[in-house]
Design a protein around this motif. Sequence first.
Motif, PDB file in Angstrom:
ATOM      1  N   LEU A   1       0.647  31.058 -73.003  1.00 41.07           N
ATOM      2  CA  LEU A   1       1.456  30.525 -70.959  1.00 41.07           C
ATOM      3  C   LEU A   1       2.243  29.352 -71.737  1.00 41.07           C
ATOM      4  O   LEU A   1       3.635  29.528 -71.036  1.00 41.07           O
ATOM      5  CB  LEU A   1       0.790  31.542 -70.569  1.00 41.07           C
ATOM      6  CG  LEU A   1       0.570  32.505 -69.921  1.00 41.07           C
ATOM      7  CD1 LEU A   1      -0.713  32.382 -68.712  1.00 41.07           C
ATOM      8  CD2 LEU A   1       2.066  33.268 -69.903  1.00 41.07           C
ATOM      9  N   THR A   2       1.067  28.040 -71.476  1.00 42.34           N
ATOM     10  CA  THR A   2       1.757  27.162 -71.549  1.00 42.34           C
ATOM     11  C   THR A   2       2.582  26.709 -73.238  1.00 42.34           C
ATOM     12  O   THR A   2       3.675  26.025 -72.968  1.00 42.34           O
ATOM     13  CB  THR A   2       0.841  26.522 -71.987  1.00 42.34           C
ATOM     14  OG1 THR A   2      -0.034  26.398 -70.466  1.00 42.34           O
ATOM     15  CG2 THR A   2       1.094  24.664 -72.538  1.00 42.34           C
ATOM     16  N   ALA A   3       2.410  27.952 -74.691  1.00 49.51           N
ATOM     17  CA  ALA A   3       3.461  27.474 -75.602  1.00 49.51           C
ATOM     18  C   ALA A   3       4.708  28.235 -75.614  1.00 49.51           C
ATOM     19  O   ALA A   3       5.549  27.555 -75.576  1.00 49.51           O
ATOM     20  CB  ALA A   3       2.434  27.682 -76.509  1.00 49.51           C
ATOM     21  N   VAL A   4       4.380  29.053 -74.321  1.00 48.38           N
ATOM     22  CA  VAL A   4       5.513  29.988 -74.547  1.00 48.38           C
ATOM     23  C   VAL A   4       7.094  29.922 -73.845  1.00 48.38           C
ATOM     24  O   VAL A   4       8.275  29.468 -74.354  1.00 48.38           O
ATOM     25  CB  VAL A   4       5.825  31.542 -74.112  1.00 48.38           C
ATOM     26  CG1 VAL A   4       7.122  32.291 -73.906  1.00 48.38           C
ATOM     27  CG2 VAL A   4       5.118  32.194 -74.597  1.00 48.38           C
ATOM     28  N   ALA A   5       6.070  29.095 -72.679  1.00 39.36           N
ATOM     29  CA  ALA A   5       7.414  27.784 -71.773  1.00 39.36           C
ATOM     30  C   ALA A   5       7.388  27.009 -72.355  1.00 39.36           C
ATOM     31  O   ALA A   5       8.617  26.100 -72.112  1.00 39.36           O
ATOM     32  CB  ALA A   5       5.759  27.605 -70.652  1.00 39.36           C
ATOM     33  N   LEU A   6       6.607  25.767 -72.976  1.00 42.33           N
ATOM     34  CA  LEU A   6       7.077  25.018 -73.807  1.00 42.33           C
ATOM     35  C   LEU A   6       8.360  25.244 -74.763  1.00 42.33           C
ATOM     36  O   LEU A   6       9.156  24.031 -75.032  1.00 42.33           O
ATOM     37  CB  LEU A   6       6.538  23.846 -74.580  1.00 42.33           C
ATOM     38  CG  LEU A   6       5.359  23.457 -73.166  1.00 42.33           C
ATOM     39  CD1 LEU A   6       3.837  22.487 -74.150  1.00 42.33           C
ATOM     40  CD2 LEU A   6       6.387  21.846 -72.675  1.00 42.33           C
TER      41      LEU A   6
END
Length: 289
Positions: free
Chosen positions: A281-286
């Motif tokens: 989720l963090t990777a996609v958001a970034l």
Amino acid sequence: MASAAQWLEGARPRTLPNAIAPVLVGTGAAASLDAAVWWKALLSLLVALALIIGVNFANDYSDGIRGTDDDRVGPLRLVGSGLASPAAVRGAAIACLGLGAIFGLVLAATTAWWLLLIGAACLAGAWFYTGGAKPYGYSGFGEIAVFVFFGLVAVLGTQFVQALRVDWAGVVGAVAVGSFSSAVLVTNNLRDIPTDTESGKTTLAVKLGDTRTRTLHLGLMIVPFVATVALAIRTPWALAALLAIPLAIRSNTPVRAGQQGPGLIGSLRDTGLAMLVWSLLTAVALAFG
């Protein structure tokens, strides 16, 4: 002789999130700088996977010949169970670590040669965790090593080979992933306190004792969600990683409830799952936020 399925179990596939998560976050951090390079991300993933499987076999070998794995709860130990010879498991460890070194060499050759020094440190860290005359994993430094190698080095290394620099978002992500990875090892070592104490393996859990080790697990599981709030400065979409909180709670519940031995196996699984979901989720958001 161990079967293919037993060799696969001996590779401890449940630890693979520790290799996948930092590459996801590091690539997301690189993408947030408009600098993602897909083939370098793939090579970084191959390095991480080869190293973690290599360190798992190295631990199986070193613990097995010391007798540490003679009475264990948890994943199959090839040497300790007598299913594979020490030489065969040592060979598997060397082959995996060597493969990781080859992939790392390609990354260094196409990025910066000084990365070879970091690669050498990673290989040494993998082998001497339980290997050598004075393994640092037997002296309570395992969690620190996991935080450094599968958190700071893996995330920031992945970002650097793609973006040719690191930034504060990468550092925050690295601290978060390192905390998750350390929590996985804390869970494992909490489960093994009785057998490690008996065999003379002085892990951090043995040093801290049962109660404080459980508190440490909780603290480590909180850190990534504090990091999520910080990453919202880069993009509000980073707050999507808060969706991993239920998994984090589920992973800590058996620890908080005082479960022992087999009762902690689910926590080990769920800690890794929480790390993987948070990192995705963090990777996609970034990358896209």
